[in-house]
Write a protein that holds these residues in place. Structure first.
Motif, PDB file in Angstrom:
ATOM      1  N   TYR A 296       0.834  -1.202   0.000  1.00 46.87           N
ATOM      2  CA  TYR A 296       0.000   0.000   0.000  1.00 46.87           C
ATOM      3  C   TYR A 296       0.869   1.253   0.000  1.00 46.87           C
TER       4      TYR A 296
ATOM      5  N   ASN B  26      -3.451   6.175   0.634  1.00 43.43           N
ATOM      6  CA  ASN B  26      -4.574   5.556   1.339  1.00 43.43           C
ATOM      7  C   ASN B  26      -4.099   4.774   2.559  1.00 43.43           C
TER       8      ASN B  26
ATOM      9  N   LYS C 143      -4.347   5.293   5.814  1.00 45.56           N
ATOM     10  CA  LYS C 143      -5.189   5.161   7.002  1.00 45.56           C
ATOM     11  C   LYS C 143      -6.058   3.907   6.908  1.00 45.56           C
ATOM     12  N   TRP C 144      -6.767   3.747   5.807  1.00 41.84           N
ATOM     13  CA  TRP C 144      -7.645   2.587   5.659  1.00 41.84           C
ATOM     14  C   TRP C 144      -6.841   1.302   5.478  1.00 41.84           C
TER      15      TRP C 144
ATOM     16  N   ARG D  10      -3.950   0.693   6.911  1.00 42.65           N
ATOM     17  CA  ARG D  10      -3.470   0.301   8.247  1.00 42.65           C
ATOM     18  C   ARG D  10      -4.595  -0.291   9.091  1.00 42.65           C
ATOM     19  N   ILE D  11      -5.792   0.261   8.960  1.00 46.67           N
ATOM     20  CA  ILE D  11      -6.926  -0.292   9.703  1.00 46.67           C
ATOM     21  C   ILE D  11      -7.235  -1.706   9.215  1.00 46.67           C
ATOM     22  N   LEU D  12      -7.247  -1.893   7.893  1.00 47.92           N
ATOM     23  CA  LEU D  12      -7.495  -3.219   7.329  1.00 47.92           C
ATOM     24  C   LEU D  12      -6.411  -4.202   7.753  1.00 47.92           C
TER      25      LEU D  12
END
Length: 144
Positions: A74, A78, A80-81, A83-85
């Motif tokens: 990644y 993008n 933030k999303w 890292r959350i995923l």
């Protein structure tokens, strides 16, 4: 702190890779020692299939490979999303790693297999990888 932050994706991927490597060592067994790949994809001995294909193990296998490759792919746009995923998938992988011996189905009899230390070491490395991912997420949430 910037040096750790710069290499955090590589650290998470390498810890997850070492967790995956412990699947190649003998993980469970009573009389016959079974490694993690045989536990997931099945085991046959003299044309008799003792362990069937394990769907939960296959989902675990795909998710752990995803956790090895995804942090390196990644981009910063993008992040933030991503890292959350990554953190959520690592949590699922950590839980499934500990539950993997419970999902083994023997074709002939129900046997509770003795779990070898390699499985616990791999699961512990998976938890460490999850904690590193949480650290990476919470440190960088202010910047996003």
């Amino acid at each position: 702190m910037k040096a750790i932050n710069k290499y955090m994706k590589l650290i998470i991927s390498s810890i997850t890779f070492f967790s995956f490597v412990f699947l190649l060592f003998p993980c469970v067994g009573n009389d016959v020692i079974i490694d993690g790949i045989e536990m997931i994809f099945g085991y046959s001995y003299y044309n008799k299939q003792f362990l069937a294909f394990n769907w939960i193990g296959f989902v675990f296998f795909v998710l752990i490979l995803f956790c090895i490759i995804f942090p390196l792919c990644y981009n910063e746009k993008n992040r933030k999303w991503a890292r959350i995923l990554q953190t959520v998938v690592l949590l699922v992988v950590s839980v499934l790693y500990f539950l993997l011996p419970l999902t083994i189905k023997n074709q002939f009899v129900d046997i509770i297999y003795k779990v070898k230390p390699c499985l616990y070491i791999g699961a512990s490395l998976s938890v460490v990888s999850f904690l590193c991912s949480c650290f990476d997420l919470f440190i960088n949430v202010k910047k996003v």
